[in-house]
Design an enzyme around this catalytic site. Structure first.
Site, short mmCIF file in Angstrom:
data_model
loop_
_atom_site.label_atom_id
_atom_site.label_comp_id
_atom_site.label_asym_id
_atom_site.label_seq_id
_atom_site.Cartn_x
_atom_site.Cartn_y
_atom_site.Cartn_z
NE ARG A 108 47.49 39.78 57.39
CZ ARG A 108 47.76 41.08 57.49
NH1 ARG A 108 47.79 41.85 56.41
NH2 ARG A 108 48.06 41.62 58.66
CG ASP A 109 51.26 42.43 57.25
OD1 ASP A 109 51.22 42.94 56.11
OD2 ASP A 109 51.25 43.11 58.29
CG HIS A 124 50.87 45.02 62.89
ND1 HIS A 124 50.51 43.73 62.58
CD2 HIS A 124 51.13 45.60 61.69
CE1 HIS A 124 50.55 43.54 61.28
NE2 HIS A 124 50.93 44.67 60.71
CG HIS A 143 54.67 47.15 58.46
ND1 HIS A 143 54.70 46.23 57.44
CD2 HIS A 143 53.46 47.00 59.06
CE1 HIS A 143 53.55 45.57 57.41
NE2 HIS A 143 52.77 46.02 58.39
CB CYS A 197 50.35 47.19 53.63
SG CYS A 197 48.59 47.41 53.24
CG ASN A 234 54.64 42.55 59.33
OD1 ASN A 234 54.34 42.00 58.27
ND2 ASN A 234 53.79 43.24 60.03
P1 HMG Z 1 34.80 46.40 46.94
O1 HMG Z 1 35.23 46.36 45.51
O2 HMG Z 1 34.25 47.69 47.48
O3 HMG Z 1 33.78 45.21 47.29
O4 HMG Z 1 36.02 45.95 47.83
P2 HMG Z 1 32.36 44.80 46.76
O5 HMG Z 1 31.59 44.35 47.95
O6 HMG Z 1 31.78 45.87 45.90
O7 HMG Z 1 32.71 43.52 45.85
C1 HMG Z 1 33.43 43.64 44.65
C2 HMG Z 1 33.90 42.27 44.20
O8 HMG Z 1 34.78 41.71 45.18
C3 HMG Z 1 32.76 41.27 44.01
O9 HMG Z 1 33.17 40.38 42.98
C4 HMG Z 1 32.77 40.51 45.29
O10 HMG Z 1 32.26 39.18 45.17
C5 HMG Z 1 34.25 40.44 45.62
P3 HMG Z 1 32.65 40.55 41.46
O11 HMG Z 1 31.15 40.53 41.58
O12 HMG Z 1 33.18 41.87 40.98
O13 HMG Z 1 33.25 39.36 40.76
N1 HMG Z 1 34.50 40.32 47.07
C6 HMG Z 1 35.14 39.30 47.64
N2 HMG Z 1 35.74 38.21 47.14
C7 HMG Z 1 36.30 37.34 48.02
N3 HMG Z 1 36.31 37.54 49.35
C8 HMG Z 1 35.73 38.62 49.90
C9 HMG Z 1 35.12 39.57 49.01
N4 HMG Z 1 34.46 40.71 49.22
C10 HMG Z 1 34.08 41.17 48.04
N5 HMG Z 1 35.76 38.82 51.21
C11 HMG Z 1 36.85 44.85 49.79
C12 HMG Z 1 35.92 45.91 49.24
C13 HMG Z 1 36.93 45.05 51.28
C14 HMG Z 1 36.31 43.48 49.46
C15 HMG Z 1 38.24 45.04 49.13
O14 HMG Z 1 38.62 46.36 49.27
C16 HMG Z 1 39.30 44.16 49.73
O15 HMG Z 1 39.27 42.94 49.56
N6 HMG Z 1 40.28 44.77 50.46
C17 HMG Z 1 41.29 44.02 51.15
C18 HMG Z 1 42.60 44.72 51.08
C19 HMG Z 1 43.63 43.98 51.87
O16 HMG Z 1 43.54 42.79 52.07
N7 HMG Z 1 44.66 44.73 52.34
C20 HMG Z 1 45.73 44.16 53.09
C21 HMG Z 1 45.34 43.76 54.47
S1 HMG Z 1 45.30 45.14 55.62
C22 HMG Z 1 46.95 45.33 56.14
O17 HMG Z 1 47.83 44.75 55.57
C23 HMG Z 1 47.23 46.16 57.36
C24 HMG Z 1 47.54 45.33 58.60
O18 HMG Z 1 48.65 44.48 58.39
C25 HMG Z 1 47.83 46.26 59.79
C26 HMG Z 1 48.87 47.34 59.47
O19 HMG Z 1 50.00 47.01 59.07
O20 HMG Z 1 48.50 48.50 59.61
C27 HMG Z 1 46.33 44.46 58.99
MG MG Z 2 50.70 45.07 58.53
#
Ligand code: HMG
Ligand code: MG
Length: 301
Positions: free
Chosen positions: A18-19, A210, A212, A243, A252
């Protein structure tokens, strides 16, 4: 260090599929991702974060997580988990039969906006429904807090703010909080201070670290975390990833480097280092990239 007590065993929480893969420029085929997870499943790991159910427009690398969950050979004793930022993600995760989900908040407003397009408060309100529905479906929920040391947009983050968000996630019903140094800027002393602040609000056995490895400090910071009583460590095979919403953040800490450390400290993990080294070399080759693990490179020579 001799008079500091360390845990006798630790849990490795493998986040590479994933990450790691979420930030690789090369889009891997589902077949290769499945092979990665299947190989990791043979190493003694108990926790594998295999994908995420997020918007494919935001993170195209994770778009095939439903297919991945359908195709992997699940081993008993392994928890296969995925990130879910909202109910839509949770419903997809349930349909794909995930064992555990994670919600992800941030300790900084800037990162929360860039990563999930809402404020910290809005994210917690959104997660409330996600956690409730997950628990109703007997799915455990992990909580991430990003930017526990600093944020690429807002700068330094106070330990008290990290403690506050961690406690809020626990209050929502998360069983564990993973403290993310998203951009890998922490050093042992500020990591220690941050953990001490969180420990005043959340029991240490519910915390994970966690790291990086952007500045090469991850292993030192993990020692600080172990000394503070944390015994769950997130890591990524071959040090994959980063990320997509934290520019400049490298992958990571490599699982191989963590295992080499823990083996040297006599801390039991149940994970076979050679097996992870083989898998790390496999995935690095598939991605056409250099293996980021120093231990893996040393052991492969
Ligand atoms: P948004 O644009 O505000 O969402 O995004 P929305 O609710 O307005 O929906 C917009 C569109 O996205 C719609 O599609 C939804 O259907 C679709 P459209 O009508 O335009 O065709 N949608 C989805 N599709 C599939 N699965 C879903 C989903 N939700 C909405 N679950 C949202 C808000 C949260 C969805 C967006 O910002 C997002 O997906 N963000 C994820 C970002 C991400 O994955 N980042 C990396 C992970 S975090 C990380 O790496 C840190 C970590 O490792 C810890 C660390 O290191 O600190 C965990
Ligand atoms: Mg991370």
């Amino acid at each position: 260090m001799s008079n500091v007590s360390l845990p006798t065993s630790a849990r490795i929480f493998e986040v590479g599929p994933r990450d790691g893969l979420q930030n690789e420029a090369e889009l891997l085929s589902v077949k290769d991702k499945v092979e990665l997870v299947n190989r990791l499943s043979q190493s003694g790991l108990t926790n594998i974060e295999a994908g995420s159910f997020v918007s494919p427009k935001w993170v195209p690398q994770m778009a095939s997580s439903d297919q991945l969950f359908q195709q992997i050979n699940r081993q008993t004793g392994i928890t296969y988990s995925a990130l879910t930022p909202n109910l839509q993600g949770l419903d997809s995760a349930i349909a794909s039969g995930v064992d555990e989900i994670a919600v992800f908040a941030a300790a900084s407003e800037g990162f929360s906006q860039k990563n999930i397009n809402c404020s910290i408060e809005q994210s917690l309100a959104r997660f409330e429904a996600v956690v409730e529905k997950a628990r109703h479906n007997n799915i455990r929920v992990r909580g991430y807090v990003s930017c526990v040391i600093a944020c690429p947009y807002d700068g330094a983050i106070s330990p008290q703010q990290v403690a506050k968000v961690s406690q809020q996630l626990i209050n929502l019903g998360c069983y564990e909080i993973s403290l993310g140094d998203t951009i890998g800027v922490g050093t042992a002393n500020n990591v220690r201070a941050m953990i001490e602040a969180v420990k005043s609000r959340v029991a240490v056995d519910r915390l994970a670290i966690h790291c990086h490895d952007t500045y090469g400090q991850a292993v030192a910071n993990i020692v600080a975390a172990l000394e503070a009583g944390i015994s769950t460590i997130d890591s990524s095979v071959a040090g994959l990833g980063g990320c997509p919403y934290a520019k400049g953040a490298s992958g990571n800490v490599a699982t191989e480097d963590v295992l080499y450390l823990l083996n040297g400290l006599g801390i039991e993990t149940g994970v076979n280092l050679e097996s992870i080294v083989d898998t790390g070399n496999f995935i690095s080759k598939r991605l056409n990239r250099v293996n980021q693990s120093k231990a893996a490179n040393a052991l492969s020579n």
